[in-house]
Write an enzyme that holds these catalytic residues in place. Structure first.
Site, PDB file in Angstrom:
ATOM      1  CE  LYS A 162      -4.151  -1.594   2.325  1.00  0.00           C
ATOM      2  NZ  LYS A 162      -4.877  -1.404   3.581  1.00  0.00           N
ATOM      3  CG  HIS A 165      -0.264   7.189   4.740  1.00  0.00           C
ATOM      4  ND1 HIS A 165      -0.089   7.623   6.024  1.00  0.00           N
ATOM      5  CD2 HIS A 165      -0.873   5.974   4.819  1.00  0.00           C
ATOM      6  CE1 HIS A 165      -0.583   6.730   6.846  1.00  0.00           C
ATOM      7  NE2 HIS A 165      -1.053   5.709   6.150  1.00  0.00           N
ATOM      8  CG  HIS A 168       3.104   4.868   6.929  1.00  0.00           C
ATOM      9  ND1 HIS A 168       2.336   4.717   5.801  1.00  0.00           N
ATOM     10  CD2 HIS A 168       2.563   4.063   7.870  1.00  0.00           C
ATOM     11  CE1 HIS A 168       1.381   3.835   6.045  1.00  0.00           C
ATOM     12  NE2 HIS A 168       1.490   3.426   7.293  1.00  0.00           N
TER      13      HIS A 168
HETATM   14  N1  ARG Z   1       0.640  -0.531   9.539  1.00  0.00           N
HETATM   15  C1  ARG Z   1      -0.264   0.322  10.273  1.00  0.00           C
HETATM   16  C2  ARG Z   1      -0.848   1.382   9.337  1.00  0.00           C
HETATM   17  O1  ARG Z   1      -0.248   1.714   8.370  1.00  0.00           O
HETATM   18  C3  ARG Z   1       0.398   1.008  11.399  1.00  0.00           C
HETATM   19  C4  ARG Z   1       0.883   0.077  12.479  1.00  0.00           C
HETATM   20  C5  ARG Z   1       1.028   0.756  13.778  1.00  0.00           C
HETATM   21  N2  ARG Z   1       1.464  -0.105  14.795  1.00  0.00           N
HETATM   22  C6  ARG Z   1       0.701  -0.955  15.473  1.00  0.00           C
HETATM   23  N3  ARG Z   1       1.269  -1.689  16.384  1.00  0.00           N
HETATM   24  N4  ARG Z   1      -0.586  -1.025  15.265  1.00  0.00           N
HETATM   25  O2  ARG Z   1      -1.905   1.919   9.616  1.00  0.00           O
END
Ligand code: ARG
Length: 606
Positions: A162, A165, A168
């Site tokens: 994905k 963004h 991140h």
């Molecule tokens: N991969 C997730 C996203 O992009 C964020 C992860 C954050 N960390 C967690 N332990 N939930 O939305």
């Protein structure tokens, strides 16, 4: 992984100064201002028995403009009129090599540090902790608050296939800062990247890959290719339920550990991690552990669901399982889907348990967007309800939105686009001043570094929770409070040695006549430099990079206002020129330390 080496500071408080008592929690060998605060606390405590130095110390605060430190008398709740108490302190006060003067203004006592001591000790300490440490690393600003403790900091955590963004990006920038900060405060830090590498969408991509996948494109840029496949197949799934079913079935097989179904996925993950690691390195960001949602053990999730059932927190809903957190004002959340496959929330619950078993952390920090506040509150609460003692040591460091980030070619979806855009916009900016541009040795490199600095400083300049709008022109300008401005300040300070070779080698500050630093600007700079260890400690409490950014700007502004009058080149008195140079070099070293803490590489030339 990163066990800090604890060694004594190479700086010792000179014994020709009046002796001071020790105060728990202070370390004058790493923070000169601690000594001054102790001296002030002693002045007050000696005059106002039965107050102890320790008690007063807690109330010695930074003063407003022009005052070094202030003590608010009412906080000690002593009998008698405040005015009388203040007069008592002033009557008994004897100026010495630590404290120059005290004045009284209503309930406040204002203290001024002895300038000559402040100059001498601060320059000496910065020098010792930059060049003479056992670790061979610059340590000025660091402390041992976290001695013997381990923290996991989870940040960045993008989703494979994905888009990466801006959320991140913020997590990456803030997380890298926190990792540096905790290390500087003596913690053992494990930097962890928790990839979104699991979930129904991987069933979808698998289906898409059979149709649109291309091995060559995959190897060239896995992140981009998988994203393209994902976009195409998602559009199909929107219209066609058969595609959705096929994807769900595929993911089911993945969850069941069917090697055939997992084969491609393993390759995608590996290629994506490789590509990300390169880009992180470009940003001066490094992870100790790449884990991901796929690595949360099924057993950990099953055990968690079992435990929640025992606690009667689970209810069935049409075949799915939900945890009811309404009592805690956190709603109801699905923890297992109808088809039995796992879900983001459950993976976070199982993942935390698993991490504790593996690392026995003293603290774990999640750097995740405020858009996921509810999600994080839910899984923290579930862990607490499950009775885990360590659930108390979980912390969510959240942050606001970034609005309107795009490149000149359109919306940004990948990290490397952001880096490239920062670099080209900066490069264009530099080319506007042809003369200067031609003098730059390695313009590509410089443009990228300054561009990245601009992005990072814009991101960390305000409180985390604030939203901000992405603005390339503003963030990459050399004017105003920007990243390029800070790099420029550092470069200018670095040029001093090159421009004054006849003053080199400069003797250690203790061998210089620092009493020649008499201008008010020099005092302002030295006090700021002395405050840096406190600025670091405050950042550790607030988890706000903006405190460090603000410090870097204040220091740079202080230097700017000294630059024209407190000159080195052209100063006839060589002793004075050397003392000034030592001050500027200390400023360079501390500015450099602050930038590095923010994960920025300070430039020597541009
Ligand atoms: N991969 C997730 C996203 O992009 C964020 C992860 C954050 N960390 C967690 N332990 N939930 O939305």
């Amino acid at each position: 992984a990163n066990k800090p080496t604890l060694a004594p500071s190479p700086f010792v408080v000179p014994t020709d100064l009046p002796a001071l008592p020790e105060v728990a929690g202070t370390d004058p060998t790493r923070c000169v201002l601690d000594s001054f605060r102790i001296a002030i606390a002693k002045v007050v405590a000696d005059a106002l028995e039965p107050l102890t130095v320790e008690q007063v110390y807690q109330g010695v605060d930074y003063g407003k403009k022009g005052e070094d430190f202030t003590v608010a008398l009412p906080r000690f709740k002593l009998p008698g009129k405040i005015d009388e108490l203040a007069k008592k302190v002033i009557g008994k006060f004897q100026p010495d090599e630590w404290v120059e003067s005290v004045t009284h203004d209503r309930a406040f006592l204002h203290f001024r540090c002895r300038t000559s001591t402040l100059m001498r000790l601060t320059l000496d300490q910065i020098h010792a902790l930059t060049y003479d440490t056992v670790s061979k690393q610059p340590e000025y600003g660091s402390n041992f608050l976290g001695e013997g403790k381990r923290v996991i900091i989870e940040y960045s955590s993008p989703n494979i296939a994905k888009s990466f963004h801006v959320g991140h990006l913020r997590s990456t920038i803030i997380g890298a800062f926190l990792a540096n900060l905790y290390k500087a405060c003596g913690w053992e830090v494990i930097s962890m990247n928790y990839l979104g590498d699991w979930g129904t969408q991987f069933g979808l991509i698998a289906v898409g890959f059979e149709k649109y996948g291309n091995q060559e494109a995959l190897e060239k840029d896995a992140i981009q290719h998988l994203f393209e496949v994902y976009v195409k197949i998602s559009a199909e799934a929107e219209k066609d339920p058969a595609v959705r079913d096929e994807a769900a079935a595929w993911f089911r097989r993945m969850e069941d550990g069917d090697e055939e179904a997992l084969k491609n996925w393993r390759v995608w993950r590996k290629l994506s991690v490789g590509k990300y690691a390169e880009e992180y390195a470009r940003l001066n960001v490094h992870f100790d552990v790449y884990t991901g949602e796929s690595e949360v053990p099924q057993a950990a999730m099953d055990a968690a669901l079992g435990r929640l059932r025992e606690l009667a927190l689970i209810e069935e809903d049409n075949g799915a399982l939900r945890v009811n957190l309404e009592k805690h004002k956190l709603g109801k959340a699905v923890v297992r889907k109808r088809d039995g496959t796992s879900i983001y929330l459950t993976r976070d619950i199982g993942g935390a348990v698993n991490r504790y078993d593996q690392y026995k952390f003293d603290k774990m920090i999640y750097v995740i967007s405020a858009q996921q506040d509810m999600h994080v509150a839910q899984f923290f609460k579930v862990l607490e309800l499950m009775g885990y003692e360590w659930a108390k040591s979980l912390e969510h460091v959240n942050y606001g939105l970034v609005l309107g980030m795009s490149t000149r070619r359109g919306t940004v979806v990948f990290l490397d686009q952001i880096i490239r855009e920062a670099s080209t916009v900066m490069h264009d900016q530099m080319r506007k001043n042809e003369e200067k541009y031609n003098a730059v040795e390695n313009p590509e490199f410089v443009a990228t570094e300054i561009g990245i600095t601009g992005v990072k400083i814009q991101d960390m300049a305000a409180k985390r929770i604030n939203n901000y709008s992405f603005n390339w022109d503003r963030m990459l300008s050399f004017e105003g409070d920007t990243g390029p401005y800070l790099q420029y300040a550092h470069v200018r300070l670095s040029s001093i040695e090159r421009k004054n070779p006849e003053l080199l080698p400069l003797p250690a500050p203790s061998q210089l006549n620092t009493d020649l630093l008499v201008e008010p600007q020099t005092r302002e700079i030295i006090f700021l430099l002395g405050s840096y260890p406190d600025v670091v400690k405050t950042a550790l409490k607030t988890h706000e990079p903006s405190g460090i950014v603000t410090f870097a700007f204040r220091l740079s502004h202080g230097i700017s206002s000294a630059w024209e009058t407190v000159i080195v080149k052209g100063e006839q008195d060589k002793e004075k020129a050397k003392a000034r140079m030592a001050l500027y070099l200390a400023a360079r070293d501390v500015l450099g330390a602050a930038l590095r803490l923010l994960s920025i590489k300070p430039l020597e030339r541009m």
